[in-house]
Structure formats: structure tokens, C-alpha cells
Design a protein around this motif. Structure first.
Motif, PDB file in Angstrom:
ATOM      1  N   GLN A 211       1.034  -1.269   0.074  1.00 26.90           N
ATOM      2  CA  GLN A 211       0.113  -0.128   0.047  1.00 26.90           C
ATOM      3  C   GLN A 211       0.962   1.426  -0.060  1.00 26.90           C
ATOM      4  OE1 GLN A 211      -2.338  -0.839   3.179  1.00 26.90           O
ATOM      5  NE2 GLN A 211      -4.477  -0.708   1.934  1.00 26.90           N
ATOM      6  N   GLY A 212       1.949   1.138   0.821  1.00 23.62           N
ATOM      7  CA  GLY A 212       3.039   2.161   0.939  1.00 23.62           C
ATOM      8  C   GLY A 212       3.444   2.569  -0.484  1.00 23.62           C
ATOM      9  N   GLY A 213       3.893   1.381  -1.220  1.00 22.54           N
ATOM     10  CA  GLY A 213       4.481   1.583  -2.757  1.00 22.54           C
ATOM     11  C   GLY A 213       3.475   2.125  -3.544  1.00 22.54           C
TER      12      GLY A 213
ATOM     13  N   PHE B  65       9.065  14.784  -3.315  1.00 18.09           N
ATOM     14  CA  PHE B  65       8.945  13.522  -3.112  1.00 18.09           C
ATOM     15  C   PHE B  65       9.847  12.757  -1.796  1.00 18.09           C
ATOM     16  CE2 PHE B  65       7.602   9.533  -4.768  1.00 18.09           C
ATOM     17  CZ  PHE B  65       8.790   8.694  -4.826  1.00 18.09           C
ATOM     18  N   VAL B  66      11.000  13.164  -1.625  1.00 19.62           N
ATOM     19  CA  VAL B  66      11.705  12.772  -0.593  1.00 19.62           C
ATOM     20  C   VAL B  66      10.904  12.932   0.703  1.00 19.62           C
ATOM     21  CG1 VAL B  66      13.902  12.907   0.965  1.00 19.62           C
ATOM     22  CG2 VAL B  66      13.834  13.165  -1.595  1.00 19.62           C
ATOM     23  N   LEU B  67      10.033  14.335   0.725  1.00 22.30           N
ATOM     24  CA  LEU B  67       9.461  14.315   2.080  1.00 22.30           C
ATOM     25  C   LEU B  67       8.305  13.471   2.169  1.00 22.30           C
ATOM     26  CD1 LEU B  67       8.615  16.396   4.106  1.00 22.30           C
ATOM     27  CD2 LEU B  67       7.113  17.542   2.236  1.00 22.30           C
ATOM     28  N   GLU B  68       7.573  13.219   0.472  1.00 26.18           N
ATOM     29  CA  GLU B  68       6.536  12.200   0.677  1.00 26.18           C
ATOM     30  C   GLU B  68       6.949  10.754   1.259  1.00 26.18           C
ATOM     31  OE1 GLU B  68       3.541  12.705  -0.221  1.00 26.18           O
ATOM     32  OE2 GLU B  68       3.352  14.535  -1.009  1.00 26.18           O
ATOM     33  N   VAL B  69       8.081  10.188   0.803  1.00 27.72           N
ATOM     34  CA  VAL B  69       8.799   9.195   1.350  1.00 27.72           C
ATOM     35  C   VAL B  69       8.901   9.003   2.758  1.00 27.72           C
ATOM     36  CG1 VAL B  69      10.669   7.654   1.099  1.00 27.72           C
ATOM     37  CG2 VAL B  69       9.977   8.763  -1.069  1.00 27.72           C
ATOM     38  N   ALA B  70       9.465  10.113   3.266  1.00 31.73           N
ATOM     39  CA  ALA B  70       9.751  10.195   4.691  1.00 31.73           C
ATOM     40  C   ALA B  70       8.261  10.174   5.441  1.00 31.73           C
ATOM     41  CB  ALA B  70      10.324  11.330   5.212  1.00 31.73           C
ATOM     42  N   TYR B  71       7.281  10.976   4.737  1.00 28.45           N
ATOM     43  CA  TYR B  71       6.038  10.895   5.460  1.00 28.45           C
ATOM     44  C   TYR B  71       5.383   9.469   5.551  1.00 28.45           C
ATOM     45  CZ  TYR B  71       4.216  15.561   6.357  1.00 28.45           C
ATOM     46  OH  TYR B  71       4.223  16.792   6.439  1.00 28.45           O
ATOM     47  N   ALA B  72       5.600   8.881   4.334  1.00 27.25           N
ATOM     48  CA  ALA B  72       4.986   7.480   4.090  1.00 27.25           C
ATOM     49  C   ALA B  72       5.715   6.611   5.248  1.00 27.25           C
ATOM     50  CB  ALA B  72       5.104   6.960   2.958  1.00 27.25           C
ATOM     51  N   LEU B  73       6.942   6.783   5.472  1.00 27.54           N
ATOM     52  CA  LEU B  73       7.368   5.847   6.419  1.00 27.54           C
ATOM     53  C   LEU B  73       7.219   6.203   7.852  1.00 27.54           C
ATOM     54  CD1 LEU B  73      11.123   6.022   4.886  1.00 27.54           C
ATOM     55  CD2 LEU B  73       9.650   4.089   5.290  1.00 27.54           C
ATOM     56  N   LEU B  74       6.926   7.429   8.227  1.00 34.74           N
ATOM     57  CA  LEU B  74       6.784   7.979   9.543  1.00 34.74           C
ATOM     58  C   LEU B  74       5.486   7.673  10.054  1.00 34.74           C
ATOM     59  CD1 LEU B  74       8.912  11.122   9.798  1.00 34.74           C
ATOM     60  CD2 LEU B  74       9.078   9.173  10.865  1.00 34.74           C
ATOM     61  N   ASP B  75       4.483   7.973   8.981  1.00 31.24           N
ATOM     62  CA  ASP B  75       2.859   7.934   9.422  1.00 31.24           C
ATOM     63  C   ASP B  75       2.280   6.898   8.795  1.00 31.24           C
ATOM     64  OD1 ASP B  75       0.597   8.557  10.274  1.00 31.24           O
ATOM     65  OD2 ASP B  75       0.905  10.724  10.058  1.00 31.24           O
ATOM     66  N   PRO B  76       2.012   5.765   9.581  1.00 30.65           N
ATOM     67  CA  PRO B  76       1.305   4.853   8.760  1.00 30.65           C
ATOM     68  C   PRO B  76      -0.077   5.178   8.396  1.00 30.65           C
ATOM     69  CG  PRO B  76       1.472   4.241  11.326  1.00 30.65           C
ATOM     70  CD  PRO B  76       2.232   5.615  10.864  1.00 30.65           C
ATOM     71  N   ARG B  77      -0.698   6.321   8.819  1.00 26.88           N
ATOM     72  CA  ARG B  77      -2.073   6.481   8.461  1.00 26.88           C
ATOM     73  C   ARG B  77      -2.116   6.918   6.922  1.00 26.88           C
ATOM     74  NH1 ARG B  77      -3.433  11.042  12.845  1.00 26.88           N
ATOM     75  NH2 ARG B  77      -1.334  11.501  12.400  1.00 26.88           N
ATOM     76  N   ILE B  78      -0.912   7.417   6.548  1.00 28.79           N
ATOM     77  CA  ILE B  78      -0.681   8.047   5.198  1.00 28.79           C
ATOM     78  C   ILE B  78      -0.736   6.936   4.193  1.00 28.79           C
ATOM     79  CG2 ILE B  78       0.653   9.252   3.497  1.00 28.79           C
ATOM     80  CD1 ILE B  78       1.569  11.008   5.572  1.00 28.79           C
ATOM     81  N   ARG B  79      -0.001   5.846   4.624  1.00 26.56           N
ATOM     82  CA  ARG B  79       0.013   4.810   3.779  1.00 26.56           C
ATOM     83  C   ARG B  79      -1.427   3.930   3.671  1.00 26.56           C
ATOM     84  NH1 ARG B  79       4.154   1.484   6.961  1.00 26.56           N
ATOM     85  NH2 ARG B  79       4.671   3.455   8.295  1.00 26.56           N
ATOM     86  N   LEU B  80      -2.174   4.123   4.671  1.00 27.56           N
ATOM     87  CA  LEU B  80      -3.196   3.174   4.949  1.00 27.56           C
ATOM     88  C   LEU B  80      -4.471   4.149   3.780  1.00 27.56           C
ATOM     89  CD1 LEU B  80      -3.273   1.977   8.338  1.00 27.56           C
ATOM     90  CD2 LEU B  80      -3.025   0.635   6.156  1.00 27.56           C
ATOM     91  N   SER B  81      -4.717   5.463   4.403  1.00 22.37           N
ATOM     92  CA  SER B  81      -5.807   5.996   3.859  1.00 22.37           C
ATOM     93  C   SER B  81      -5.302   7.326   2.638  1.00 22.37           C
ATOM     94  CB  SER B  81      -6.608   6.984   5.083  1.00 22.37           C
ATOM     95  OG  SER B  81      -5.585   7.813   5.442  1.00 22.37           O
ATOM     96  N   GLY B  82      -3.961   7.307   2.526  1.00 20.15           N
ATOM     97  CA  GLY B  82      -3.751   8.335   1.473  1.00 20.15           C
ATOM     98  C   GLY B  82      -3.688   9.560   2.022  1.00 20.15           C
ATOM     99  N   SER B  83      -4.191   9.878   3.185  1.00 20.70           N
ATOM    100  CA  SER B  83      -4.166  11.176   3.808  1.00 20.70           C
ATOM    101  C   SER B  83      -3.984  11.474   5.196  1.00 20.70           C
ATOM    102  CB  SER B  83      -5.454  12.271   3.286  1.00 20.70           C
ATOM    103  OG  SER B  83      -6.580  11.484   3.900  1.00 20.70           O
ATOM    104  N   VAL B  84      -3.774  12.388   5.547  1.00 21.89           N
ATOM    105  CA  VAL B  84      -3.538  12.520   7.183  1.00 21.89           C
ATOM    106  C   VAL B  84      -4.969  13.374   7.571  1.00 21.89           C
ATOM    107  CG1 VAL B  84      -2.404  13.695   9.030  1.00 21.89           C
ATOM    108  CG2 VAL B  84      -1.271  13.076   7.124  1.00 21.89           C
TER     109      VAL B  84
END
Lengths: 421, 372
Positions: free
Chosen positions: B14-16, B346-365
Motif C-alpha cells: 500500500q505504501g508503494g 518526493f523525498v518528503l513524501e517518502v519520509a511521511y509514508a515511512l513515519l506516518d502509517p495513516r498516510i499509507r493506509l488512507s492516503g491522507s492525514v
């Protein structure tokens, strides 16, 4: 927490003092020197001013005994008739030279009116130690500028590394032979090494002029751009939030594109291809200001307000979109707007300086960035002219930090999240 | 029935997928930005002019090789040139409407196939825009990369340190100094040059290495580089440090007062662990957002900074290009900076995706504030 609490923040008071001082300078400049005069003086320079003169305080600080410019004028009508219509006239130009440093230049501006033929004159200089120096003979008709060698006239001693000047009372005598009726007037300018509180540049322009008018331009540009930019961002964000759907999505995509586009290279592109005038680039600067990351954060703040009860009741009584946006949404964010507006002023002041430094902007408009650009191109630092760099930099930093101090304190006062920190 | 993935792999998938979506979105944004730039550049027909000049130059070169061509009379030669030029224009579709032409230019600009520069040349003599830029990319990345890493680590460390000392002298000092970050890095650079290259001459006043440069890849070269990078990097660091320390320390303080932290303290957890897990970790997304925004203003400031320090990077190249009205180089620089910004995001997005699982799951905070 209200605005009154700002007085507990000494940094804000300091910032206000600085900004009020700068505004005072700007207003004074506007009243005493009209734009046209300033531009004309900046374009041409004053032939009576020395080249690359230091500011007066530079002499004080470095302990050097630097002279200011001395001007002496004299005029005469030919009196002594010699023979066959030849007359002789004599002008004496005395001056007191107090410094032990050589002047940068000595020039004699001679003007001969009423006569139609050449005049022949001899220049003699009398030094304080009694010696008389022959400074040559010349013939002129009409107007002439005669350059004299300072060393020939004023050298203190023959040898030694330091070419000191002899201080005391000097007198320059102009002995002229005229062939018909003539009126002679002479202006002796002993150019000093210092001028004013800001110095002069390589084109004999008074730097103080550019620094004062630069204050007007910087503050004007900064205030106008910041105001238009902040209010515009807020209104666009509120419109997007309220209308939602396609409009909101379009505004968001536009903002993302604007955030990715590099501002300065784009301005350079437009400056190269179209107009490089500062006021022509201002619309683009404002567009970039509107669609910036601030728009996104305003939007984040306004989104929850869409469902507020008072907005719903406004819809019920038939308020138009414009009314809801302008009357209800926008005023809610004004407390956050004010500190961010003040903090964005230095950004625009520095942008103006950056653009002038780059060579964009009207070349005839005296601004701080132009002075810096000239200093850079003339290698001021390598020529021991650090004041040329220090003066605009100091003013830029004062204005930037002044506004930032006020904005920072206002932020702490008005922003509820930061209140206790 | 599809085999169920274990939670780790599903998370990764999902993160990918989320990152892929963001990558496409960023690419589209860059595309739009370059298209806009091309539109702006070509509104006066400038790009068309450049392209035509290049086509004619290439054709003239080709025809010069042709034996038969040299024997033709002048008029016939001119005719032949025009014919060939028109063929090329037709082939490339350059007489199509403005909007379609711009698409072709956008494609070229994206891959930096911008042909030859109008006035500039690379150090090795190439007039190819891509070569000129490639040469300058290294120094810019070196300077900017080093300074941003230093700013990030220093600000993070100092902000954490200050958050433990709320109200102390240091804390007050950084709070007072925070507004000084309004000054752009190039102004700080000028002040540093005046102070440390002229008043107290301890550092070189410009350039990347001493002239003549020591042989590459030796210790002497590295030392020379190091001594030249100190002032510009220091300028960048000083111009951003105080504000980011102040902002991040405020974020950490906000977290330090929260309930989970109080509970953890009451439970007797070690302070270090609390700091890492309960103060730093939740504050990282807004810290990273703040850092990413700061980076974009640092990029713009570094253009002038490179000119002030005569650092041979893309910024000083832009200066030269502007002075010589070299449009292809300026457009190429716009594209490169747009790419830098999008890579940063984009690096910021990657870092976000790594740090905040909610983003990976729902696509938004779901909470506002940090991301909008």
C-alpha cells in the motif's frame, strides 16, 4: 490575548523603532527630493563630487586625516591694458588646506564669456612654505577644465614612501592675457577623499542619494507587494474552500505548480525576454505570492469552517457566495494574517534587492540592490571600499530584521498555538 | 481466493502504491510547470527563433559537406537552404499552432534537449546546453547538499536540546535570534566575506578551489575545497538555523506537554526513550514539512549566494546567462530547479509514508495543520 500584550516583548518595540526610523527616512526623502531629480542625479552624477570618496565617518574610524572637498571661486574682468588691445587679468584663488593627505584630484573649471578669441593664461601656485610652483600655461576659448597634479602643488617632502601633503594656506593665481573684452570666471575644486555620510561611487554619484531613495523603493515595494499578496492569498483560499469542487481542485493544482516553479529563474526569464522593469515584474511576483504554501495553510485553517452553524444560516438567508467568502470566511483568519503579512514584507524587500542585484529592475532607479551590484562589479572589497558594501547591506538587514522582529512578536501574541511559548 | 498477504507485505504494497501515485502526481506538476515556462518563453516567439536558427545552422553544416552544393551559384544555394529548412520545419511540426508547438518544446525541455546555448559554452568548450548544465550541477549539489544536511542535523539536535531547557538563557537567545532568519543567505554571505575574508582574513573570498587547482582526487584538493566551502555553507546555515530551531523547538514543546508524555513519565519510562518516541517521533511530520518549505527558499537564496562567492554552480551560470541573454540556458535552469523542488517534495513524501502509517493506509492525514 490582545494586541496590548505586544508591549511585553522588547524585541517588538526595538523592531518598531527601527521600522519607524526607516519610514521617517523614506517620508523625508519623498518630501525633499522628487523622483525626477533623484533619477537625473543618479543617471549622471555630479562633476563637483570626487570619485570613490569615502564617507566622513570612515576617516574618523580609521584615524586617517582625510580631507573633504574644497571649492573656491573667483571672477574678474580684464583690467590692465597692456598694448594694442591686449589686456591682462588676474584671478586669485586662495584656500586653506588642513589635512596631511593628498586630495584625490584638483580641477580648475574656467569659463570665459563675452570674448570671441582665445585667452592665454599662466597658473602659479603659492604654497604655505612660501615656494611658488609653476603649473603651466594654457590657452582656452569658452569653457575648459584644467586638471592639476596634486603632487606638483602640495607635496610635503621630496622623498619617502608616504606622499604627504603640506597643510596650510595655499593660493592659486591665474594670470590671463586676453585679446578682447572678456569676462573670466574660475572655479577651483580640490576634490577631497571623503564626502558626506555615505561616500561616492565610481561615477561621482552620492551614495547617500541612492540609499535614501532605496529606502522609499524598498518600503514601497515591500509594503504594496506584501499587502496585495496576503489579502489575495486569503481571498483565493476562502473562495476555493467555499466553492469547493472543480474550483478548489484547480486552485490547489495551480498552487502546486507555482510552488514547484523556481521564482527567481522565471523572473530572470521574463526579464530577459520581455520587461526588466521592477513594476513590470511586480504582477508576476504577486502571482507567485498568491499561489504559495501560505494558500495551502490558509485552506487547511478554513476547511473546518465550512460546516460552521453561522455559515449554514447565512446560506439559509440567501447570502451570495461573495458575501459568505468576504464577510464570514476571510475575517476569521485576519488575526493570523497580520503577523504573516508583516513577516512577508522583508521577503519582498529582499526580493527587490535580489532582482536589482541580478540586474533586473530599472537601471536608472536608485535602489539598495543597485548600489550592491555596482559595488560587486567594481570589486569594492578588493579596493578597500568596504563602506560601499556595508552601507546597503546594513540597511537591508535593518529593514528585514526590524519587520521580522515585529512580525515574530505579533505571531506569539496573536497565534493561539504559540501563545505560551 | 487470493492468498492473503501478511501485514508487513500489505503495508509495503500500500505504501508503494501511495508513493507511486504521488510520484505520478509530482511528475504531472513538473510537466505543467515546464509547459507554463515554455508558454511564457515562447509568447514572444523567442523559442521559435532559437529553433529556426539552430535548424538553419545544422542544415548549413550538412550542405557544406555536400560536394555538389559548392558548385551551385549563390542564389541556388540559398534556395536549397530554404527548401531544406522548410522540410525540417514540416518534419518537426514547427509550423503547427502555438499550443502544439509548445508541447514539442516542453518535451525537449523536460529531457534537457535544448540544443546549443546562444552565447555560453562549457569549460570544455561544448556549446550543448545539457553539457553546460551537467558541469555546473556537481558544485551546486555539493554546496547545497552539505549545507542542508548540516542545517537539518544541527537544528534538530539544538531544538531537542532546547526543548528540555524551556526558559533558560539559551532558549531565550534562540527565540530572540529567530527573526534574523528573514535575511537571505546571500546577504549573510556578504557579511561573512566582509568579516572573515577582509577584516580578519582567515578564509578565501570566493571560488571553489584555489587557482591553479591542486590535482583532482588528492588530499590537497580536498583541503582546498573544504577551505572554500566553509563560508558559503556557513552563510546558508546561519540564515536558516535560528528560525528552524525556534519553530521545531516549539513543536517539540507542544508535544512534550501532551498526555501520552505525561503518562509515560508517570510510568517511569527513561527520559531518552520518551524524548525519542513520544516527543520527536510525532513531531517529525510537521518538522519535515517545515524543513521542505525552508529548502525551497534556500534554493532561491543559493542562486545569488553562488554569485556572491563565485561558486561555479548553476546559480552563477544563471547570472552569466542573464547577462548574455542566453534563453536556452535559462529555461534549462528553470527545469532543473523545478526538478530539484519536486525531488525534495518526493523525498518528503517518502519520509511521511515511512513515519506516518495513516498516510499509507488512507492516503491522507486526517488531522489538519501539518499537511494541507
Amino acid at each position: 490575548m490582545s494586541l496590548r500584550h505586544i508591549r511585553y516583548y522588547p524585541s517588538a518595540l526595538l523592531g518598531s523603532l527601527v521600522i519607524l526610523g526607516l519610514i521617517g527616512v523614506a517620508l523625508h526623502t519623498l518630501m525633499t527630493m522628487p523622483y525626477a531629480t533623484a533619477v537625473a542625479a543618479w543617471r549622471v552624477g555630479d562633476p563637483m563630487l570626487p570619485i570613490n570618496a569615502r564617507p566622513v565617518w570612515w576617516g574618523w574610524l580609521s584615524g586617517q586625516d582625510l580631507p573633504a572637498t574644497i571649492r573656491v571661486s573667483g571672477a574678474t574682468n580684464p583690467t590692465e591694458a597692456l598694448r594694442e588691445g591686449i589686456r591682462r587679468a588676474s584671478v586669485e584663488l586662495p584656500f586653506a588646506y588642513a589635512s596631511s593627505t593628498q586630495p584625490s584630484e584638483i580641477k580648475l573649471f574656467i569659463e570665459e564669456t563675452a570674448g570671441k578669441r582665445e585667452i592665454l593664461f599662466t597658473l602659479t601656485g603659492k604654497r604655505p612654505d612660501g615656494r611658488e610652483v609653476d603649473l603651466g600655461q594654457r590657452r582656452i576659448r569658452g569653457q575648459a577644465i584644467v586638471r592639476l597634479d596634486p603632487e606638483a602643488l602640495m607635496l610635503a617632502s621630496g622623498n619617502g614612501e608616504e606622499l604627504k601633503a603640506l597643510s596650510g594656506q595655499y593660493a592659486l593665481t591665474l594670470d590671463a592675457l586676453c585679446f578682447d573684452a572678456a569676462e573670466l570666471s574660475a572655479n577651483l575644486v580640490v576634490y577631497g577623499q571623503v564626502h558626506g555620510w555615505a561616500g561616492t561611487d565610481h561615477r561621482r554619484r552620492d551614495l547617500g542619494l541612492a540609499l535614501r531613495w532605496g529606502t522609499v523603493v524598498a518600503l514601497g515595494f515591500g509594503l504594496i507587494a506584501a499587502l496585495v499578496s496576503s489579502i489575495g492569498t486569503l481571498t483565493i483560499a476562502a473562495t476555493g474552500v467555499w466553492l469547493g469542487g472543480v474550483v478548489d481542485a484547480a486552485i490547489q493544482r495551480l498552487t502546486e505548480v507555482a510552488m514547484i516553479m523556481p521564482v527567481i529563474p522565471v523572473l530572470m526569464l521574463i526579464g530577459t525576454l520581455y520587461t526588466s522593469s521592477l513594476w513590470g515584474l511586480l504582477p508576476i511576483v504577486i502571482l507567485f505570492g498568491w499561489f504559495s504554501s501560505e494558500l495551502k495553510s490558509h485552506r487547511a485553517m478554513l476547511l473546518p469552517m465550512r460546516d460552521a452553524p453561522y455559515i449554514q444560516s447565512a446560506v439559509c438567508y440567501g447570502a451570495s457566495h461573495a458575501r459568505i467568502v468576504l464577510r464570514y470566511l476571510v475575517p476569521r483568519t485576519l488575526p493570523i494574517l497580520i503577523p504573516s503579512l508583516i513577516t512577508s514584507i522583508p521577503a519582498f524587500v529582499f526580493l527587490e534587492a535580489s532582482l536589482s542585484y541580478l540586474g533586473l529592475g530599472d537601471p536608472s532607479m536608485p535602489t539598495w540592490g543597485k548600489v550592491l551590484a555596482d559595488a560587486q562589479s567594481q570589486s569594492a572589497l578588493f579596493n578597500d571600499q568596504a563602506y560601499w558594501v556595508i552601507e546597503p547591506v546594513a540597511l537591508l538587514m535593518l529593514s528585514g530584521i526590524g519587520f521580522a522582529l515585529i512580525g515574530h512578536s505579533l505571531d506569539r501574541v496573536l497565534n493561539p498555538r504559540l501563545r505560551s511559548y | 481466493m487470493r492468498p492473503q498477504l501478511n501485514p508487513g507485505a500489505r503495508d509495503l504494497a500500500q505504501g508503494g502504491l501511495y508513493l507511486l501515485k504521488r510520484l505520478i502526481s509530482l511528475f504531472l506538476t513538473v510537466l505543467a510547470a515546464v509547459y507554463l515556462t515554455v508558454l511564457v518563453a515562447n509568447m514572444g516567439g523567442k523559442l521559435d527563433e532559437i529553433r529556426l536558427v539552430q535548424i538553419r545552422a545544422t542544415i548549413a553544416e550538412q550542405l557544406r559537406q555536400d560536394e555538389g552544393f559548392k558548385n551551385l551559384p549563390a542564389e541556388a544555394r540559398q534556395q536549397r537552404l530554404e527548401q531544406q529548412a522548410q522540410h525540417e520545419v514540416d518534419r518537426l511540426g514547427l509550423d503547427r499552432p502555438f499550443v502544439l508547438r509548445s508541447i514539442e518544446y516542453t518535451r525537449q525541455a523536460l529531457v534537457l534537449d535544448l540544443g546549443r546555448a546562444e552565447a555560453l559554452a562549457s569549460d570544455k568548450g561544448s556549446r550543448n546546453v545539457a553539457d553546460i548544465l551537467a558541469e555546473r550541477l556537481g558544485p551546486t549539489l555539493l554546496l547545497f547538499g552539505t549545507s542542508s544536511v548540516v542545517v537539518f542535523i544541527a537544528s534538530l539536535w539544538i531544538a531537542l536540546w532546547l526543548s528540555r531547557r524551556y526558559g533558560s538563557h539559551w532558549d531565550r537567545l534562540f527565540t530572540i535570534l529567530a527573526p534574523t532568519s528573514a535575511t537571505p543567505s546571500w546577504l549573510v554571505g556578504i557579511v561573512l566575506i566582509v568579516l572573515f575574508a577582509f577584516a580578519v582574513p582567515v578564509a578565501p573570498s570566493g571560488g571553489m578551489v584555489t587557482i591553479p587547482p591542486p590535482p583532482a582526487w588528492t588530499m590537497a584538493y580536498a583541503l582546498s575545497l573544504a577551505s572554500h566551502i566553509v563560508l558559503p555553507a556557513l552563510a546558508i546555515v546561519l540564515s536558516s538555523l535560528f528560525l528552524s530551531v525556534y519553530a521545531w523547538r516549539t513543536l517539540f514543546l507542544l508535544n512534550a506537554d501532551s498526555e501520552p508524555v505525561e503518562l509515560a513519565r508517570a510510568m517511569g519510562l527513561p527520559e531518552r526513550l520518551i524524548e525519542r518516541q513520544y516527543v520527536l517521533r510525532p513531531a517529525l511530520p510537521p518538522v519535515l514539512t517545515n524543513f521542505a518549505l525552508m529548502l525551497s527558499s534556500m534554493w532561491m537564496g543559493s542562486i545569488l549566494l553562488e554569485q556572491v562567492f563565485e561558486w561555479p554552480g548553476i546559480g552563477s551560470l544563471l547570472f552569466q546567462a542573464m547577462g548574455q541573454h542566453d534563453t536556452p540556458v535559462i529555461i534549462a535552469a528553470v527545469v532543473i530547479y523545478a526538478n530539484f523542488q519536486s525531488i525534495t517534495l518526493f523525498v518528503l513524501e517518502v519520509a511521511y509514508a515511512l513515519l506516518d502509517p495513516r498516510i499509507r493506509l488512507s492516503g491522507s492525514v486526517t488531522t489538519g495543520g501539518a499537511r494541507a
